[in-house]
Scaffold this active site. Structure first.
Site, PDB file in Angstrom:
ATOM      1  N   SER A 295       0.806  -1.398   0.071  1.00 30.93           N
ATOM      2  CA  SER A 295       0.078  -0.484  -0.151  1.00 30.93           C
ATOM      3  C   SER A 295       1.392   1.194  -0.219  1.00 30.93           C
ATOM      4  CB  SER A 295      -0.754   0.316   1.573  1.00 30.93           C
ATOM      5  OG  SER A 295      -0.021  -0.158   1.926  1.00 30.93           O
ATOM      6  N   LYS A 296       0.184   2.732  -0.067  1.00 30.55           N
ATOM      7  CA  LYS A 296       1.218   3.372   0.225  1.00 30.55           C
ATOM      8  C   LYS A 296       1.789   3.559   1.258  1.00 30.55           C
ATOM      9  CE  LYS A 296       0.591   8.259  -1.115  1.00 30.55           C
ATOM     10  NZ  LYS A 296       0.170   9.810  -1.428  1.00 30.55           N
ATOM     11  N   ARG A 297       1.599   3.761   2.096  1.00 35.94           N
ATOM     12  CA  ARG A 297       1.484   3.391   3.597  1.00 35.94           C
ATOM     13  C   ARG A 297       2.893   2.438   3.622  1.00 35.94           C
ATOM     14  NH1 ARG A 297      -1.272   1.281   8.636  1.00 35.94           N
ATOM     15  NH2 ARG A 297      -1.147  -0.096   7.894  1.00 35.94           N
ATOM     16  N   HIS A 298       3.322   1.676   2.690  1.00 40.36           N
ATOM     17  CA  HIS A 298       4.057   0.431   2.751  1.00 40.36           C
ATOM     18  C   HIS A 298       5.241   0.565   1.826  1.00 40.36           C
ATOM     19  CE1 HIS A 298       1.567  -1.792   5.466  1.00 40.36           C
ATOM     20  NE2 HIS A 298       2.580  -1.558   6.249  1.00 40.36           N
TER      21      HIS A 298
END
Length: 616
Positions: A295-298
């Protein structure tokens, strides 16, 4: 005939049972397939027509870039064609600038397409919203042949049906209520304006899929009568995908493994139309170290963010290619560093099975491609390619600095991004006549180029490079000198100059010195170098004998240590680690070097103008 067993898990597939043979789930995850045959046997023998079909509901990320790259390489490696198709039938989720950004990002990476919305082609239109008549025509064909039917169930009817199935412990499948409506009655209800969708009539079991990566796959259980035309008249992804791939004569589809579970539906529709399906190759899902989908966070940031971080297009493509592909076992001596032409020449269809953990190899590949480019294109041209990224980050840090200065009246605030406080740009780094006329630049391009040339081995990304070389671009605030010297003095008992190199270390002939005295002596040596003679060699000749003669008596270890180079790093860089100091002085210029020495002298006199205890 041997029985068919179904292995459960995220990538379920059918496997023929063999006597005395236990199949483990690990057989389907994590190991690259053996490559012990010539590359020519790992590609189709005829030209492949492939496509990349993104939805403009978001921006291009590394997972979708990998899909585009693999399809591009397959087409080019076989002398075929690579198509770009925009799948924009999900009208509620479209992002207004996603399509234009897609073109921009793909072109930046170096990928091009033979057919697409912007270049045309004989199989267009290449935007699904412009092909609605085709989908209606083919849906009607399926209904006329009894392979599809209109469904007039309301959303409330479907919710109630789902709830009943869950109460019974059944799968939440459509019960086929509308499949029994006579065709004439169905047509009249539709013509009267009654809302409806169109469903594909499935057989009792989903068909097999012969996948080039995972082999034979069969979805367990009964397949639902799934929707192919929604109530708004737009096709579902699955239906439009099949119709378009057939009409555009796509021969091979390479995509993420998350689509494998949907592929039996696609095969069922190909069979329903009597069409030959393309070859499918599903590549492993990209996951983080915790095995979570990116994901964008990862780290699954969009391609524009990678570009802003300063990665080279060739390095990014190289990085993405290796996330699920390798030369293969038995292929020794092959470098992982490849440009696009080399990727085409080496490409084959043996992908890694199972989830692919995203690694940090991008920095290694970035540095490798910079070295390559400097050899092939020339050092000067290679440095020019890095300047825009560096300029962008200089602007970010400058905006941060001036905003802090305006809010507090102090330009020396600690900036989180840099980890230290900064003053204004050094004079040689400020915008000047060397920049193009009318260019909105924040720093001297010639100075940035000299800086890159000076420390190119330390370059990976613009942000990290500026953090490494922060004091070669920005002046050092007085309080940074104070803090760094005070911290170092806490670790010292005293300082002396070894005037007689043959005398024992710490002899009584070496009186204690203050940091102010040492700094003042260093400054006078530097002042003796004329502007015309300001070179690395002349600076080294002038100050190195003195620097090597300065010693300290640290509190953390017995005996005395050479401290002159430590002193020089404090004067020029406030103790901050980074490139070699004497070459840094040559880059900064005589005026900035002496300005720093003047400030260092003032700080040293204030903090350490009187001798400490003798260090003998």
């Amino acid at each position: 005939m041997r029985s068919l067993y179904i292995l459960h898990g995220p990538l379920r597939r059918g496997v023929l049972a063999r006597p005395c043979h236990i199949i483990r789930r690990s057989k389907f995850s994590g190991r690259p397939a053996l490559v012990d045959t010539p590359k020519t046997t790992l590609l189709p023998t005829t030209a492949a027509r492939t496509r990349f079909a993104p939805s403009p509901t978001g921006y291009l990320h590394i997972g979708s870039l990998r899909t585009a790259l693999y399809n591009y390489l397959l087409a080019k490696a076989t002398g075929g064609q690579f198509l770009l198709r925009i799948e924009d039938t999900d009208r509620t989720r479209i992002v207004s600038d996603a399509e234009s950004r897609l073109y921009e990002d793909l072109k930046w990476t170096g990928l091009s397409w033979d057919e697409g919305p912007d270049v045309g082609g004989q199989y267009g239109p290449y935007r699904q919203s412009e092909r609605l008549e085709l989908y209606t025509k083919h849906a009607n064909q399926l209904m006329d042949e009894g392979r599809a039917y209109r469904c007039f169930c309301t959303p409330e009817d479907l919710d109630e049906m789902k709830a009943l199935n869950m109460q019974d412990g059944s799968a939440p499948l459509y019960n086929g209520t509308c499949s029994h409506i006579p065709p004439d009655q169905s047509r009249r209800r539709a013509e009267s304006g009654e809302p409806h969708c169109v469903r594909f009539k499935c057989e009792d079991h989903a068909p097999f899929v012969n996948d080039l990566v995972y082999g034979v796959y069969k979805k367990p259980g009964k397949e639902d009568d799934f929707i192919i035309i929604k109530r708004d008249g737009y096709p579902t992804y699955h239906f439009a995908n099949v119709v378009d791939d057939h009409l555009m004569e796509i021969t091979h589809v390479v995509r993420g493994a998350e689509w494998l579970v949907s592929t039996p539906r696609h095969v069922a529709m190909y069979e329903g139309f009597g069409w030959k399906s393309p070859e499918f190759a599903h590549v492993g899902l990209l996951v983080d170290k915790k095995k979570q989908k990116l994901s964008k966070r990862h780290g699954d940031i969009d391609i524009a963010s990678w570009r802003d971080q300063g990665i080279l297009p060739a390095a990014l493509l190289n990085y993405v290619m290796l996330l699920g592909w390798s030369h293969g076992r038995g292929e020794k001596g092959h470098s992982e560093v490849m440009d696009l032409d080399e990727m085409i020449n080496k490409f084959h269809l043996k992908f890694t099975k199972g989830d692919i953990t995203v690694n940090a190899k991008d920095e290694f590949l970035q540095k490798a491609h910079i070295r390559r480019y400097m050899k092939t294109a020339g050092r000067s041209d290679a440095l020019e390619q890095l300047i825009p990224g560096l300029e962008s980050w200089v602007r970010k840090f400058e905006d941060n600095r001036t905003a802090n200065a305006n809010s507090n009246g102090d330009g020396g605030l600690v900036l989180t991004e840099l980890g230290t406080a900064i003053g204004p740009l050094v004079p040689l780094a400020r915008p000047s006549h060397d920049n193009p006329a009318g260019a909105d630049t924040v720093a001297s391009r010639s100075y940035l180029k000299d800086l890159l040339d000076f420390d190119i081995k330390g370059y990976a990304t613009p942000r990290d490079y500026l953090m490494r070389n922060v004091h070669l671009l920005w002046q050092i605030p007085e309080k940074v000198y104070e803090a760094s010297l005070s911290a170092d003095l806490d670790q010292q008992r005293g300082f002396f100059v070894r005037e007689d190199p043959d005398a024992p270390l710490g002899s009584t002939s070496d009186p204690p010195r203050t940091v102010h005295e040492l700094t003042a002596t260093l400054r006078e040596l530097v002042r003796g170098i004329a502007e015309a003679d300001w070179t690395k060699q002349s600076i080294d000749d002038a100050i190195s004998p003195f620097v090597r003669s300065v010693y300290s008596n640290p509190t953390t270890m017995p005996g005395v240590q050479v401290w002159g180079y430590h002193l020089l790093r404090w004067v020029i860089a406030a103790m901050r680690p980074g490139p070699a100091i004497i070459p840094s002085m040559a880059l900064l210029g005589r005026d900035e070097t002496l300005r720093r020495m003047d400030m260092a002298c003032e700080v040293a006199e204030r903090i350490h103008g009187k001798p400490m205890l003798a260090c003998h």
